[in-house]
Scaffold this active site. Structure first.
Site, mmCIF file in Angstrom:
data_model
loop_
_atom_site.group_PDB
_atom_site.id
_atom_site.type_symbol
_atom_site.label_atom_id
_atom_site.label_comp_id
_atom_site.label_asym_id
_atom_site.label_seq_id
_atom_site.Cartn_x
_atom_site.Cartn_y
_atom_site.Cartn_z
ATOM 1 N N ASP A 80 65.824 36.349 40.549
ATOM 2 C CA ASP A 80 64.726 36.874 41.039
ATOM 3 C C ASP A 80 63.568 35.959 41.465
ATOM 4 O O ASP A 80 63.549 35.028 41.106
ATOM 5 C CB ASP A 80 64.288 38.181 40.490
ATOM 6 C CG ASP A 80 63.984 37.993 38.993
ATOM 7 O OD1 ASP A 80 64.013 36.975 38.439
ATOM 8 O OD2 ASP A 80 63.887 38.985 38.011
ATOM 9 N N ASN A 148 61.242 47.966 29.926
ATOM 10 C CA ASN A 148 61.735 49.206 30.234
ATOM 11 C C ASN A 148 63.174 49.175 30.623
ATOM 12 O O ASN A 148 63.783 50.067 31.420
ATOM 13 C CB ASN A 148 60.899 49.560 31.802
ATOM 14 C CG ASN A 148 61.238 48.410 32.757
ATOM 15 O OD1 ASN A 148 61.898 47.501 32.670
ATOM 16 N ND2 ASN A 148 60.481 48.711 33.736
ATOM 17 N N HIS A 150 64.809 46.882 32.515
ATOM 18 C CA HIS A 150 65.268 46.464 33.659
ATOM 19 C C HIS A 150 66.163 45.008 33.732
ATOM 20 O O HIS A 150 66.042 44.421 32.611
ATOM 21 C CB HIS A 150 64.041 45.874 34.583
ATOM 22 C CG HIS A 150 62.980 44.706 34.319
ATOM 23 N ND1 HIS A 150 61.807 45.113 34.406
ATOM 24 C CD2 HIS A 150 63.277 43.651 33.789
ATOM 25 C CE1 HIS A 150 61.260 43.920 34.244
ATOM 26 N NE2 HIS A 150 62.120 42.963 33.645
ATOM 27 N N GLU A 155 64.502 47.670 38.385
ATOM 28 C CA GLU A 155 63.749 48.642 37.622
ATOM 29 C C GLU A 155 64.363 49.835 37.579
ATOM 30 O O GLU A 155 65.324 50.205 38.152
ATOM 31 C CB GLU A 155 62.347 49.010 38.481
ATOM 32 C CG GLU A 155 61.452 47.395 38.749
ATOM 33 C CD GLU A 155 60.687 47.230 37.383
ATOM 34 O OE1 GLU A 155 61.174 47.469 36.263
ATOM 35 O OE2 GLU A 155 59.549 46.271 37.718
HETATM 36 C C1 GLP Z 1 61.235 39.595 33.888
HETATM 37 C C2 GLP Z 1 62.320 38.955 34.689
HETATM 38 C C3 GLP Z 1 63.626 39.218 34.195
HETATM 39 C C4 GLP Z 1 63.489 39.009 32.514
HETATM 40 C C5 GLP Z 1 62.452 40.003 31.870
HETATM 41 C C6 GLP Z 1 62.163 39.687 30.370
HETATM 42 O O1 GLP Z 1 60.099 40.288 34.552
HETATM 43 N N1 GLP Z 1 62.252 39.263 36.106
HETATM 44 O O2 GLP Z 1 64.585 38.717 34.646
HETATM 45 O O3 GLP Z 1 64.514 39.181 31.994
HETATM 46 O O4 GLP Z 1 61.521 40.206 32.771
HETATM 47 O O5 GLP Z 1 61.143 38.638 30.416
HETATM 48 P P1 GLP Z 1 60.845 38.152 28.991
HETATM 49 O O6 GLP Z 1 61.710 37.459 28.656
HETATM 50 O O7 GLP Z 1 59.404 37.420 29.457
HETATM 51 O O8 GLP Z 1 60.440 39.320 28.088
#
Ligand code: GLP
Length: 260
Positions: A80, A148, A150, A155
């Site tokens: 992403d 959440n 995702h 989402e």
């Molecule tokens: C972000 C990314 C995800 C990631 C998630 C967790 O928003 N788009 O691909 O897995 O949130 O992030 P973190 O590892 O900082 O908790």
């Protein structure tokens, strides 16, 4: 949710590695990637961003420096990217990847793809799917998980049939990711993400979750029936999922198997 409920699930169970802490998880995930690269140097590798992956990529960089782990023939596709940030913005995922992985492991120029977020986004999304297909599909997709539930930026209530597309970010995601942005700068409202179906097409998936803040999402993903309210629960239908998590993130899993 009881252990018996978990065992009754008709879907293939992911393999869980519940490890002591985030540093141990990072080493284990790096080992998993290193084994995949050893088995297939031309690996098509799906990549994630976020704080969970900072120590994972540091562990891969160390293996590159010290053990000669080579990405020379690999191709990578990120999950992403935010819409509206220039490539060199400090909080873009392009910058994140250059800083934490592409530079340190000397990924050859042109081997690291991220979804296009400029100009005609719908066209760029279709081109991204085509590029993945042109590389024979994803051999291994690395995933984090949002608080959440995702995956990528799919989402809650994203369709399990979804493909690479532009999405609106949940308010809770924008809040959770605010720390990645310079003080006073808002998290963009939109992003482009691989779809849930794009992710499920990967031949193998590794989900990484560390810290207590992920316990609820991890439990929702694997201890209840698959439901678009928790996008990560779509992984229940995939035949080859490995979950690496620490004790804190595993707190909500009823039938935990310790150790790796
Ligand atoms: C972000 C990314 C995800 C990631 C998630 C967790 O928003 N788009 O691909 O897995 O949130 O992030 P973190 O590892 O900082 O908790």
């Amino acid at each position: 949710m009881s252990a018996s409920t978990l065992q009754k699930s008709a879907a293939p169970r992911p393999q869980f590695h519940i490890l002591a802490d985030a540093a141990t998880v990072a080493e284990a995930v790096a080992g998993h990637v290193a084994r995949a690269l050893a088995a297939k140097p031309q690996l098509t590798l799906g990549l994630a961003t976020g704080s969970t992956f900072v120590p994972v990529y540091a562990a891969l960089a160390r293996r590159h420096r010290e053990n000669g782990l080579s990405f020379a023939q690999a191709t990578t596709f990120n999950l992403d990217e935010y819409v509206g940030l220039p490539a060199d913005h400090p909080s873009s995922y392009r910058t994140f990847m250059r800083t934490h992985l592409f530079g340190p492991v000397e990924l050859p120029q042109g081997h690291g793809f991220l979804p296009g977020v400029e100009a005609d986004i719908a066209r760029a999304c279709a081109a991204y799917e085509a590029e993945i297909a042109r590389h024979g599909g994803l051999d291994l997709q690395l995933l984090g998980i949002g608080r959440n539930g995702h995956i990528g930026f799919n989402e809650p209530f994203s369709s399990f049939d979804s493909r690479t597309r532009q999405v609106e970010l949940a308010a809770s995601t924008r809040k959770a990711n605010a720390a990645e942005f310079p003080a006073g700068e808002a998290v963009p409202p939109c992003a482009v993400t691989m779809g849930v179906a794009t992710i499920l097409d990967a031949r193998q998936i590794v989900l990484v979750a560390t810290g207590q803040a992920k316990a609820q999402a991890l439990a929702s993903a694997f201890t209840a029936a698959a439901d678009p309210a928790c996008p990560a629960s779509a992984l229940q239908a995939h035949p080859h999922v490995t979950v690496y998590c620490d004790e804190a993130a595993a707190a909500g899993l009823a039938d935990r198997q310790a150790g790796g």
